[in-house]
Design an enzyme around this catalytic site. Structure first.
Site, PDB file in Angstrom:
ATOM      1  N   CYS A 200       9.593  -7.076   0.693  1.00 41.17           N
ATOM      2  CA  CYS A 200       9.036  -6.134   0.502  1.00 41.17           C
ATOM      3  C   CYS A 200      10.580  -4.817   0.170  1.00 41.17           C
ATOM      4  O   CYS A 200      10.324  -4.194  -1.156  1.00 41.17           O
ATOM      5  CB  CYS A 200       7.791  -5.002   1.265  1.00 41.17           C
TER       6      CYS A 200
ATOM      7  N   LYS B 294       2.635   3.879  -3.486  1.00 38.65           N
ATOM      8  CA  LYS B 294       3.253   2.306  -2.519  1.00 38.65           C
ATOM      9  C   LYS B 294       4.624   1.425  -2.891  1.00 38.65           C
ATOM     10  O   LYS B 294       5.440   1.675  -1.260  1.00 38.65           O
ATOM     11  CB  LYS B 294       2.291   1.510  -2.993  1.00 38.65           C
TER      12      LYS B 294
ATOM     13  N   GLU C 296      -1.528  -1.401  -0.265  1.00 41.72           N
ATOM     14  CA  GLU C 296      -1.688  -2.066   1.563  1.00 41.72           C
ATOM     15  C   GLU C 296      -0.384  -1.438   2.156  1.00 41.72           C
ATOM     16  O   GLU C 296       0.454  -2.198   1.208  1.00 41.72           O
ATOM     17  CB  GLU C 296      -2.157  -3.727   1.541  1.00 41.72           C
TER      18      GLU C 296
HETATM   19  C1  UDX Z   1       7.065  -3.319   5.256  1.00 42.17           C
HETATM   20  C2  UDX Z   1       6.202  -2.349   5.373  1.00 42.17           C
HETATM   21  O1  UDX Z   1       6.626  -2.063   6.832  1.00 42.17           O
HETATM   22  C3  UDX Z   1       5.128  -2.171   5.166  1.00 42.17           C
HETATM   23  O2  UDX Z   1       4.371  -0.746   5.208  1.00 42.17           O
HETATM   24  C4  UDX Z   1       5.021  -2.133   4.073  1.00 42.17           C
HETATM   25  O3  UDX Z   1       3.169  -2.574   3.647  1.00 42.17           O
HETATM   26  C5  UDX Z   1       5.120  -4.375   3.329  1.00 42.17           C
HETATM   27  O4  UDX Z   1       6.944  -3.455   4.273  1.00 42.17           O
HETATM   28  P1  UDX Z   1       7.236  -5.432   6.555  1.00 42.17           P
HETATM   29  O5  UDX Z   1       8.850  -5.767   5.577  1.00 42.17           O
HETATM   30  O6  UDX Z   1       6.639  -6.472   6.597  1.00 42.17           O
HETATM   31  O7  UDX Z   1       6.806  -3.602   5.979  1.00 42.17           O
HETATM   32  O8  UDX Z   1       8.413  -4.956   7.482  1.00 42.17           O
HETATM   33  P2  UDX Z   1       9.110  -3.747   8.606  1.00 42.17           P
HETATM   34  O9  UDX Z   1       9.216  -3.553   9.684  1.00 42.17           O
HETATM   35  O10 UDX Z   1       8.653  -2.503   8.196  1.00 42.17           O
HETATM   36  O11 UDX Z   1      10.024  -4.531   8.712  1.00 42.17           O
HETATM   37  C6  UDX Z   1      11.298  -4.570   7.394  1.00 42.17           C
HETATM   38  C7  UDX Z   1      12.934  -4.604   7.456  1.00 42.17           C
HETATM   39  O12 UDX Z   1      13.340  -3.049   8.715  1.00 42.17           O
HETATM   40  C8  UDX Z   1      13.061  -5.538   8.904  1.00 42.17           C
HETATM   41  O13 UDX Z   1      14.364  -6.494   8.489  1.00 42.17           O
HETATM   42  C9  UDX Z   1      13.542  -4.680  10.357  1.00 42.17           C
HETATM   43  O14 UDX Z   1      14.057  -5.324  11.200  1.00 42.17           O
HETATM   44  C10 UDX Z   1      14.317  -3.449   9.677  1.00 42.17           C
HETATM   45  N1  UDX Z   1      13.956  -2.505  10.427  1.00 42.17           N
HETATM   46  C11 UDX Z   1      13.073  -1.372  10.540  1.00 42.17           C
HETATM   47  C12 UDX Z   1      15.386  -1.884  10.278  1.00 42.17           C
HETATM   48  O15 UDX Z   1      16.313  -2.165  10.745  1.00 42.17           O
HETATM   49  N2  UDX Z   1      15.154  -1.083  11.519  1.00 42.17           N
HETATM   50  C13 UDX Z   1      13.984   0.091  11.417  1.00 42.17           C
HETATM   51  O16 UDX Z   1      13.715   1.152  12.191  1.00 42.17           O
HETATM   52  C14 UDX Z   1      12.591   0.001  10.949  1.00 42.17           C
END
Ligand code: UDX
Ligand code: ADP
Length: 513
Positions: A276, A220, A161
């Site tokens: 994750c 993944k 997922e």
């Molecule tokens: C992530 C993946 O995006 C998703 O595909 C996977 O299934 C689970 O892990 P998630 O952890 O929910 O999802 O959030 P995500 O939006 O990816 O952000 C993760 C972290 O990276 C956050 O702390 C966010 O603030 C940070 N981030 C994200 C940045 O610092 N810069 C960015 O450009 C994008």
């Protein structure tokens, strides 16, 4: 063609709950039962207060709960009746033994596999939804082969997922791709087709990718590693920007317009958090080491190192700007969640419990926690406000032994959880923005400034105040932004020597950047 009429999903967490709710909404002819060992969590799924906060989820659940979507603790019954079983249980990092802190703990997956072999009858497709190390499906198959009765025929598929918290429903309804991995045998092919036929109800055919099982499992981990790597890459550039006068937002825009690079996930920040990225990259590193690929392991380990460095670097900048001491200074820390639109500072629970009744284990990964730690290490008095994260959660996250070191009282001494942002910033020396909540862009900064000690600093760790800089400076704030040159006030100790340490303020040296 195998026809799926009943689905059982083991694990009613962030993955299983939303995924199966959307499947139920899209496939009214399929009965979907989501089961969990956690009775409280199931009770919450059956109530108006769902156990997780996800925009649009409530509506999806309400549109089919009690019709073809059920939440239950009767795991055996749901397994028995199902044609297809999703395994969506948590796979936290191991907390002890070989691979501690890095390898994925597959005990919950194994427990599910044993349960399915024990109570299952007839033909079933078993689908790994949880994120697992490559070849985990092999272990599941071996458990099945060693335990399965003659009246049970199982096919194992991998269907990871990719949803992100805060956008889960949209990610599920409009996925970039659905990935299905299975055996390259006629039976494997039939199982893949059966699962594909479910997604085909709403996902265009060209977005459904089928592969062998190992490619699917590895994709993944690799996807999360690549995303985390992009953030570490831009964060490493942000350090260069701060040292040179380049602006990381401009650099990100300039490089992101190259279609080969793309514009997404190039937002410099105080480092990635969430359940994750760190877990999966460490899992990948561990896997590489176990497979005797030390160079590859070191390459991915560096993604984590830069993330830690970015958190320390940001905290050091705050301390440096505040005249190299934050001891006993009040700091208004705005935002505790690892990103906006979630109340989750991290959600992986070792026990699988939900946030409210958390007997929680490891992995509290919001960068706010680490920035708080580094500021607390220097004796700062933190007044923390977050619109979604509960007070108990903040206290709990900051009270972990690796955060409060050897001083269990320091959280009660140094941390106050504020009920609103104005209270958090009143009489403060500085505001530190850690999460990009939209509401922080709309605060009455004149009012905040008047109530702060002077000089009043704002540290924008998320680049959310870019459009307001002039206004804030006119009000009187000193604005410090990640990825933009440090303002002259900072007591740099730069010398002719260009060693990295020499380019940092003393506080930064103290934090061992
Ligand atoms: C992530 C993946 O995006 C998703 O595909 C996977 O299934 C689970 O892990 P998630 O952890 O929910 O999802 O959030 P995500 O939006 O990816 O952000 C993760 C972290 O990276 C956050 O702390 C966010 O603030 C940070 N981030 C994200 C940045 O610092 N810069 C960015 O450009 C994008
Ligand atoms: P994820 O983000 O992967 O969905 P969560 O921790 O949010 O992880 O949810 C996993 C869920 O799986 C938890 O609610 C936990 O109680 C449940 N779970 C773990 N092991 C089992 C098991 N053997 N049988 C049923 N449910 C389980």
């Amino acid at each position: 063609m195998v026809v799926i009429k009943k689905i059982c999903c083991i694990g009613a967490g962030y993955v299983g709950g939303p995924t199966c709710s959307v499947i139920a909404q899209m496939c009214k002819d399929i009965a979907v039962t989501v089961v969990d060992v956690n009775a409280e969590r199931i009770k919450a799924w059956n109530s108006d207060q769902l156990p997780i906060f996800e925009p649009g989820l409530q509506e999806v659940v309400e549109s089919c709960r009690g019709q073809n979507l059920f939440f239950s603790t009767d795991i055996d019954k749901a397994i028995k009746e199902a044609d297809l079983v999703f395994i969506s249980v948590n796979t936290p990092s191991k907390t002890f033994g070989i691979g501690k802190g890095r390898a994925a703990d597959l005990k919950y997956i194994e427990a599910c596999a044993r349960r399915i072999a024990e109570v299952g009858i007839g033909n079933k497709i078993v689908v790994e939804k949880s994120t697992v190390p490559v070849r985990a499906a092999e272990s599941i198959r071996r458990i099945f082969n060693a335990n399965t009765k003659c009246n049970l025929n199982l096919q194992v598929l991998s269907n990871p997922e990719f949803l992100a918290e805060g956008t889960a429903i949209n990610d599920l309804k409009n996925p970039d791709r659905v990935l299905i991995g299975g055996d390259e045998t006629p039976e494997g092919g039939k199982a893949i087709q059966a699962l594909k036929s479910i997604y085909q109800r709403w996902v265009p055919e060209n977005k459904i990718i089928t592969t062998n099982t190992w490619s699917s499992e590895l994709s993944k981990l690799a996807a999360n590693a690549f995303l985390a790597q992009r953030i570490s890459s831009i964060n490493s550039i942000s350090a260069l920007c701060e040292a040179t006068g380049a602006d990381v937002e401009e650099v990100a825009h300039a490089i992101g317009t190259d279609q080969r690079i793309g514009s997404k996930f190039l937002k410099a920040s105080i480092g990635f958090g969430g359940s994750c990225f760190q877990k999966d990259v460490l899992n990948l590193v561990y896997l590489c080491e176990a497979l005797n690929l030390p160079e590859v392991a070191r390459y991915w380990q560096q993604v984590i190192e830069i993330n830690d460095y970015q958190r320390r670097r940001f905290a050091a900048r705050v301390i440096g700007c505040l005249f190299n001491t934050v001891t006993d200074k009040k700091i208004g820390l705005l935002g505790f969640a690892f990103k906006k639109n979630t109340g989750d500072t991290s959600h992986k629970t070792e026990s699988g419990g939900c946030l409210e009744n958390a007997d929680r284990g490891i992995s509290r990964e919001s960068s706010s926690i680490y920035v708080s730690k580094y500021l607390m290490d220097e004796g700062a008095k933190l007044h923390i406000f977050d619109p979604k994260v509960k007070k108990e959660q903040i206290i709990q996250d900051l009270s972990q032994t690796n955060i409060c070191d050897d001083d269990p009282d320091r959280v009660s001494r140094l941390v106050t959880v504020a009920l609103d942002p104005y209270e958090a910033c009143k009489n403060a020396h500085a505001i530190v923005i850690c999460t990009e909540w939209d509401m922080f862009k709309e605060l009455d900064y004149e009012k905040i400034y008047k109530a702060m000690l002077k000089p009043a600093f704002i540290f924008d760790g998320r680049r959310i105040l870019d459009g307001l800089h002039e206004k804030l400076q006119r009000i009187g704030f000193q604005v410090e932004t990640i990825g933009k040159k440090v303002t002259e006030l900072i007591p740099f100790t730069a010398s002719k020597e260009t060693s990295r340490n020499d380019l940092q303020a003393p506080a930064a040296k103290k934090l061992k950047i």
